[in-house]
Design a protein around this motif. Sequence first.
Motif, PDB file in Angstrom:
ATOM      1  N   PRO A  27       0.825  -1.225   0.000  1.00  0.00           N
ATOM      2  CA  PRO A  27       0.000   0.000   0.000  1.00  0.00           C
ATOM      3  C   PRO A  27       0.854   1.267   0.000  1.00  0.00           C
ATOM      4  O   PRO A  27       0.493   2.270  -0.630  1.00  0.00           O
ATOM      5  N   ALA A  28       2.013   1.230   0.683  1.00  0.00           N
ATOM      6  CA  ALA A  28       2.890   2.411   0.703  1.00  0.00           C
ATOM      7  C   ALA A  28       3.494   2.631  -0.685  1.00  0.00           C
ATOM      8  O   ALA A  28       3.689   3.771  -1.114  1.00  0.00           O
ATOM      9  N   ILE A  29       3.785   1.539  -1.401  1.00  0.00           N
ATOM     10  CA  ILE A  29       4.357   1.685  -2.758  1.00  0.00           C
ATOM     11  C   ILE A  29       3.287   2.245  -3.703  1.00  0.00           C
ATOM     12  O   ILE A  29       3.568   3.102  -4.547  1.00  0.00           O
ATOM     13  N   VAL A  30       2.043   1.806  -3.516  1.00  0.00           N
ATOM     14  CA  VAL A  30       0.952   2.364  -4.343  1.00  0.00           C
ATOM     15  C   VAL A  30       0.796   3.854  -4.046  1.00  0.00           C
ATOM     16  O   VAL A  30       0.670   4.680  -4.968  1.00  0.00           O
ATOM     17  N   ALA A  31       0.851   4.230  -2.758  1.00  0.00           N
ATOM     18  CA  ALA A  31       0.727   5.653  -2.396  1.00  0.00           C
ATOM     19  C   ALA A  31       1.867   6.454  -3.016  1.00  0.00           C
ATOM     20  O   ALA A  31       1.654   7.554  -3.546  1.00  0.00           O
ATOM     21  N   ALA A  32       3.084   5.889  -2.981  1.00  0.00           N
ATOM     22  CA  ALA A  32       4.238   6.591  -3.572  1.00  0.00           C
ATOM     23  C   ALA A  32       4.078   6.709  -5.086  1.00  0.00           C
ATOM     24  O   ALA A  32       4.484   7.701  -5.692  1.00  0.00           O
ATOM     25  N   THR A  33       3.462   5.695  -5.695  1.00  0.00           N
ATOM     26  CA  THR A  33       3.207   5.723  -7.144  1.00  0.00           C
ATOM     27  C   THR A  33       2.229   6.858  -7.466  1.00  0.00           C
ATOM     28  O   THR A  33       2.428   7.617  -8.423  1.00  0.00           O
ATOM     29  N   GLN A  34       1.178   6.952  -6.657  1.00  0.00           N
ATOM     30  CA  GLN A  34       0.201   8.036  -6.862  1.00  0.00           C
ATOM     31  C   GLN A  34       0.875   9.388  -6.734  1.00  0.00           C
ATOM     32  O   GLN A  34       0.659  10.280  -7.544  1.00  0.00           O
ATOM     33  N   ALA A  35       1.715   9.523  -5.703  1.00  0.00           N
ATOM     34  CA  ALA A  35       2.402  10.800  -5.503  1.00  0.00           C
ATOM     35  C   ALA A  35       3.308  11.106  -6.689  1.00  0.00           C
ATOM     36  O   ALA A  35       3.361  12.238  -7.177  1.00  0.00           O
ATOM     37  N   ALA A  36       4.016  10.070  -7.183  1.00  0.00           N
ATOM     38  CA  ALA A  36       4.937  10.269  -8.314  1.00  0.00           C
ATOM     39  C   ALA A  36       4.168  10.731  -9.552  1.00  0.00           C
ATOM     40  O   ALA A  36       4.684  11.472 -10.376  1.00  0.00           O
ATOM     41  N   LEU A  37       2.937  10.281  -9.662  1.00  0.00           N
ATOM     42  CA  LEU A  37       2.126  10.663 -10.825  1.00  0.00           C
ATOM     43  C   LEU A  37       1.255  11.886 -10.518  1.00  0.00           C
ATOM     44  O   LEU A  37       0.346  12.211 -11.269  1.00  0.00           O
ATOM     45  N   GLY A  38       1.554  12.539  -9.397  1.00  0.00           N
ATOM     46  CA  GLY A  38       0.814  13.750  -9.025  1.00  0.00           C
ATOM     47  C   GLY A  38      -0.629  13.486  -8.686  1.00  0.00           C
ATOM     48  O   GLY A  38      -1.498  14.338  -8.861  1.00  0.00           O
TER      49      GLY A  38
END
Length: 399
Positions: A169-180
């Motif tokens: 879930p933290a990697i998904v959150a970081a992915t969302q952040a990376a994609l703004g």
Amino acid sequence: MLAGKRILLIIGGGIAAYKSLELIRLYQKAGASVVPVLTRAAEEFVTPLSVGALAGAKVHRDLFDLTAEAEMGHIELSRAADLVVVAPATADLMGKMAAGLANDLASTLLMATDKRVLIAPAMNVRMWEHPATKRNLAQLTQDGALVVGPDEGDMACGEFGFGRMSEPPAIVAATQAALGEGPLAGRHVLVTSGPTHEPIDPVRYIANRSSGAQGAAIGAALAQLGARVSFVTGPASAPPPQGVDVIAVETAAQMLAAVEAAMPADAAVFAAAVADWRVISESRSKVKKAPGAAPPPLELAENPDILARISQMEAGRPGLVVGFAAETDDVIAHATAKRARKGCDWILANDVSPETGIMGGVENAVTLISEKDAETWPRMSKTDVASRLAARIAAALQE
Ligand code: CTP
């Protein structure tokens, strides 16, 4: 949400590769499609069959796969994605990336891509702390790679420390952040962390036992939700997180100045263990022992209360101000009074009596106190406390 986003997921060869299966599932749940790439070593940990079945897509494994080249060359493969995610990013893969090697499909894709790359490192704690890995990490962040984790905890190899891959879930959150796309995208959050050092003379200081671990985890969790984080930190032993703007200070007075300079902010979290007192007359030269003389008296003055100052700002106060209350007895009563006295919106009360092992430890047990109620969270890792707090902050700012 990651609706319609395409993730090129490079799975490295480490024990944490099993978590990449869950990661694929979560990406799909969030609406993203996943094109998986397995390194040779990764195939020792997860099978192409299970990865392909979960992703519902062809698994790419070989640089010289002629059918794939006929369908889609490796250059195209590296660019068709919106984001390249490396999970787990092993010490070997990080080394290859930092050195610019391209001797297999994964490393070639990473060299050929024109998209951002997010890495989730996972390795034994000694390997993570090795100077070569530190050099590679510094090079990769300088090259623009985004980093999530690793977390601290028990490792599959039986050791303990930093090196566990972040949870999916933290990697998904970081992915969302990376994609703004994170819920805190476009928000500015200020975090204070670590102890402060109050000098006595050029070589001695007054300090406390804070490691800065909880503050670092909060900074990381907020950044993962897309926030721009100003991370004002005293001399902490825990390293500052990736993806935040680090402002390093030493004393409480410097911390206050840095906090004021970083304003305005949408929210502020005061996790620092600020020294309550400073030495009034700091000596410019080392205080010497004189034979037979009494020890020098230390006259103390109270430090500014940074949390109270910001909470009570007349204009430009952050929309949400969160403090911590480190207590050893009557935790809830003291923290409730502290919240009202300082004027912050929430206070996270924690019991720091020595027998809890919280100060300087990996876990935390907190109660979130607001004006209307007190909510006790189960004892959990500082990383989980941080994720939960970051999610609450995101929800509160959306109200
Ligand atoms: N804090 C601050 N500036 C200070 C002292 C504390 O910003 N000079 C903040 C801390 O970051 C924390 C909160 O205030 O969010 C409470 O800190 P704590 O040490 O528990 O409380 P104190 O105000 O120091 O009160 P006491 O020592 O009497 O418990």
